[in-house]
Design an enzyme around this catalytic site. Sequence first.
Site, mmCIF file in Angstrom:
data_model
loop_
_atom_site.group_PDB
_atom_site.id
_atom_site.type_symbol
_atom_site.label_atom_id
_atom_site.label_comp_id
_atom_site.label_asym_id
_atom_site.label_seq_id
_atom_site.Cartn_x
_atom_site.Cartn_y
_atom_site.Cartn_z
ATOM 1 N N ALA A 1 1.037 1.240 62.393
ATOM 2 C CA ALA A 1 1.008 2.530 61.695
ATOM 3 C C ALA A 1 2.407 3.134 61.710
ATOM 4 O O ALA A 1 3.201 2.883 62.613
ATOM 5 C CB ALA A 1 0.019 3.457 62.386
ATOM 6 N N LEU B 1 -0.315 -4.296 60.932
ATOM 7 C CA LEU B 1 -1.221 -3.239 61.376
ATOM 8 C C LEU B 1 -0.446 -2.216 62.203
ATOM 9 O O LEU B 1 -0.991 -1.617 63.117
ATOM 10 C CB LEU B 1 -2.369 -3.838 62.198
ATOM 11 C CG LEU B 1 -3.436 -4.606 61.413
ATOM 12 C CD1 LEU B 1 -4.503 -5.160 62.339
ATOM 13 C CD2 LEU B 1 -4.088 -3.708 60.347
ATOM 14 N N CYS C 1 10.037 -4.623 47.473
ATOM 15 C CA CYS C 1 8.880 -5.421 47.027
ATOM 16 C C CYS C 1 7.561 -4.668 47.021
ATOM 17 O O CYS C 1 6.893 -4.604 45.981
ATOM 18 C CB CYS C 1 8.742 -6.652 47.907
ATOM 19 S SG CYS C 1 9.986 -7.881 47.561
ATOM 20 N N LYS D 1 7.059 -1.793 44.478
ATOM 21 C CA LYS D 1 7.177 -2.340 43.115
ATOM 22 C C LYS D 1 5.959 -3.213 42.784
ATOM 23 O O LYS D 1 5.401 -3.126 41.686
ATOM 24 C CB LYS D 1 8.462 -3.173 43.036
ATOM 25 C CG LYS D 1 8.709 -3.853 41.718
ATOM 26 C CD LYS D 1 10.124 -4.387 41.664
ATOM 27 C CE LYS D 1 10.270 -5.731 42.329
ATOM 28 N NZ LYS D 1 10.064 -6.893 41.500
ATOM 29 N N ARG E 1 16.323 0.766 49.253
ATOM 30 C CA ARG E 1 15.423 0.875 48.102
ATOM 31 C C ARG E 1 14.037 1.353 48.551
ATOM 32 O O ARG E 1 13.445 0.776 49.449
ATOM 33 C CB ARG E 1 15.332 -0.468 47.367
ATOM 34 C CG ARG E 1 16.571 -0.729 46.522
ATOM 35 C CD ARG E 1 16.504 -2.074 45.849
ATOM 36 N NE ARG E 1 16.692 -3.148 46.815
ATOM 37 C CZ ARG E 1 16.662 -4.443 46.493
ATOM 38 N NH1 ARG E 1 16.443 -4.807 45.256
ATOM 39 N NH2 ARG E 1 16.856 -5.363 47.413
ATOM 40 N N LYS F 1 1.843 -14.089 44.355
ATOM 41 C CA LYS F 1 2.912 -13.230 44.856
ATOM 42 C C LYS F 1 2.491 -11.759 44.842
ATOM 43 O O LYS F 1 2.633 -11.031 45.841
ATOM 44 C CB LYS F 1 4.172 -13.436 43.991
ATOM 45 C CG LYS F 1 5.303 -12.451 44.240
ATOM 46 C CD LYS F 1 5.951 -12.661 45.585
ATOM 47 C CE LYS F 1 6.816 -11.504 46.004
ATOM 48 N NZ LYS F 1 8.204 -11.761 46.038
HETATM 49 C C1 UDX Z 1 7.986 -8.030 51.937
HETATM 50 C C2 UDX Z 1 7.104 -9.244 52.241
HETATM 51 O O1 UDX Z 1 6.849 -9.288 53.666
HETATM 52 C C3 UDX Z 1 7.756 -10.522 51.753
HETATM 53 O O2 UDX Z 1 6.873 -11.625 51.944
HETATM 54 C C4 UDX Z 1 8.081 -10.370 50.255
HETATM 55 O O3 UDX Z 1 8.730 -11.511 49.764
HETATM 56 C C5 UDX Z 1 8.947 -9.133 50.019
HETATM 57 O O4 UDX Z 1 8.281 -7.983 50.563
HETATM 58 P P1 UDX Z 1 10.135 -6.902 53.011
HETATM 59 O O5 UDX Z 1 10.015 -5.875 51.932
HETATM 60 O O6 UDX Z 1 11.475 -7.480 53.282
HETATM 61 O O7 UDX Z 1 9.175 -8.148 52.708
HETATM 62 O O8 UDX Z 1 9.647 -6.240 54.379
HETATM 63 P P2 UDX Z 1 8.358 -6.217 55.321
HETATM 64 O O9 UDX Z 1 8.764 -6.647 56.665
HETATM 65 O O10 UDX Z 1 7.220 -6.914 54.713
HETATM 66 O O11 UDX Z 1 8.075 -4.651 55.407
HETATM 67 C C6 UDX Z 1 7.826 -3.858 54.244
HETATM 68 C C7 UDX Z 1 7.579 -2.423 54.617
HETATM 69 O O12 UDX Z 1 6.344 -2.278 55.294
HETATM 70 C C8 UDX Z 1 8.627 -1.798 55.532
HETATM 71 O O13 UDX Z 1 8.940 -0.509 55.072
HETATM 72 C C9 UDX Z 1 7.951 -1.754 56.890
HETATM 73 O O14 UDX Z 1 8.418 -0.689 57.691
HETATM 74 C C10 UDX Z 1 6.510 -1.521 56.485
HETATM 75 N N1 UDX Z 1 5.532 -2.020 57.488
HETATM 76 C C11 UDX Z 1 5.431 -3.351 57.735
HETATM 77 C C12 UDX Z 1 4.702 -1.120 58.135
HETATM 78 O O15 UDX Z 1 4.769 0.101 57.913
HETATM 79 N N2 UDX Z 1 3.779 -1.593 59.031
HETATM 80 C C13 UDX Z 1 3.644 -2.935 59.301
HETATM 81 O O16 UDX Z 1 2.771 -3.291 60.114
HETATM 82 C C14 UDX Z 1 4.504 -3.840 58.638
#
Ligand code: UDX
Length: 437
Positions: free
Chosen positions: A244, A242, A252, A255, A319, A196
Amino acid sequence: MFGAGYVGLVTGSSFADLGHEVVVRDVIPERIERLRAGEIPIYEPGLEKVVERNRDRLTFTLDVDEAVDGAEFLYVAVGTPPTESGDADLSYVWSVIDHLPETMVDRPIVVMKSTVPVGTGENVRRRLDVRGLTNVGYVSNPEFLAEGNAVHDFMHPDRIVVGAFEERDADRVVDLHRGIETEVVRTDVASAELVKLAANAFLSTRISFINEIANVCEFVGADVVDVARGVGLDHRLGPHFLKAGLGFGGSCFPKDVTALKQLAGNSGYQFMLLQAVWEVNELQKRRVVQKLTKHLGPLQNKKIALLGLAFKPNTDDMREAPSRVIAYRLLSEGAEVRAWDPVAHPADLPGIELCDSVLDAVRDADAAVIVTEWPELATLASREVHDAMARPVIVDGRNLLDPVAAREAGFTYEGIGRPRHASPPDPSRDRKPERRS
Ligand code: UDX
């Protein structure tokens, strides 16, 4: 199910959807009352329908005994927020373990859904044994739900990870997921716990990596969207994560990057890469100020519209949202900040004016910043918005808009890592003096 938060509700109601009887227990009376009344206390597309169609199989309670009575699986989905030291606060986990009654069905299994440091399973096992609960099994079964897509993610996971001390416990937890077609990774407890943290840290690393590439693009005149596409089509690398932007947020990634760094450090290993991932992410949020200054000069008394506050679209979750840092960086530069979000209406952003519509937020603004790529913002470069703004400057923090179309519509457009499409910095050219009193 212990915990009626985000993970507890999605997991609990999805298990009910698979035909299981689920009792969801939480310590917050208001949350349980709302759930009993059919209200969903979090914003998650599709969740309300799942809860509704499984009413008969779902019970919400404050009572531990009601939750464990006859339960074969005791899912732990409580919060594990970081403490001041950066370590995970496991007090809610311990509270669940310490309140388990001594009389339960034969061999119930404690299943850990909460994200916990590696070694927690061992510690829980020891504590159960000390309490004489030797016939309670323990399994680590981490969740990988992404907010906004969690209901779908539960039923269509990329994998199910099951880490157990005893095979018979792993068998039962695997069996509980019957009906879901996917790969199952069976392993020991410590490895499951690390999967995880490693998965989230790796995804975060990809984001910080592409953000650094975007920053290099701005120096060398390349376009990060094309670079990411060219990189992501390599099947060894893949196209995901990927994009930007202004950095990652949410409950998540920040943290778990900290937790893994901390875990390694506590074990005597300095995880240098994650230190950089973290720092890049912090700086990325702050780059908005430089981008605005480039077009507006000093930001003192400038009106800036922040569009999108939630850490990503399709959630009201604030958050670790980059919008928080950006808003207060702008305030400290002396700017006036107005903000809009379709679902997140945070009460804890003093000094920031929340607006009901995009148009209200951008009216008389010197610049609009797309912080979260809500679909509603895809049409931001419109005549209406152009006419409403004092200066038609858009900083597109998520590369949502087509730079060419935005410029053709009369906007000064600045994306992330897209210098080929950037307008030359010329504050006087951007100004629309006729609209300023
Ligand atoms: C994430 C994981 O994807 C998930 O598997 C885990 O259980 C919890 O954490 P989540 O936090 O809900 O899920 O959102 P996610 O869609 O993964 O995006 C996280 C952050 O990354 C967002 O702030 C998003 O804007 C950013 N992000 C994501 C980018 O800046 N670029 C990307 O290409 C993808």
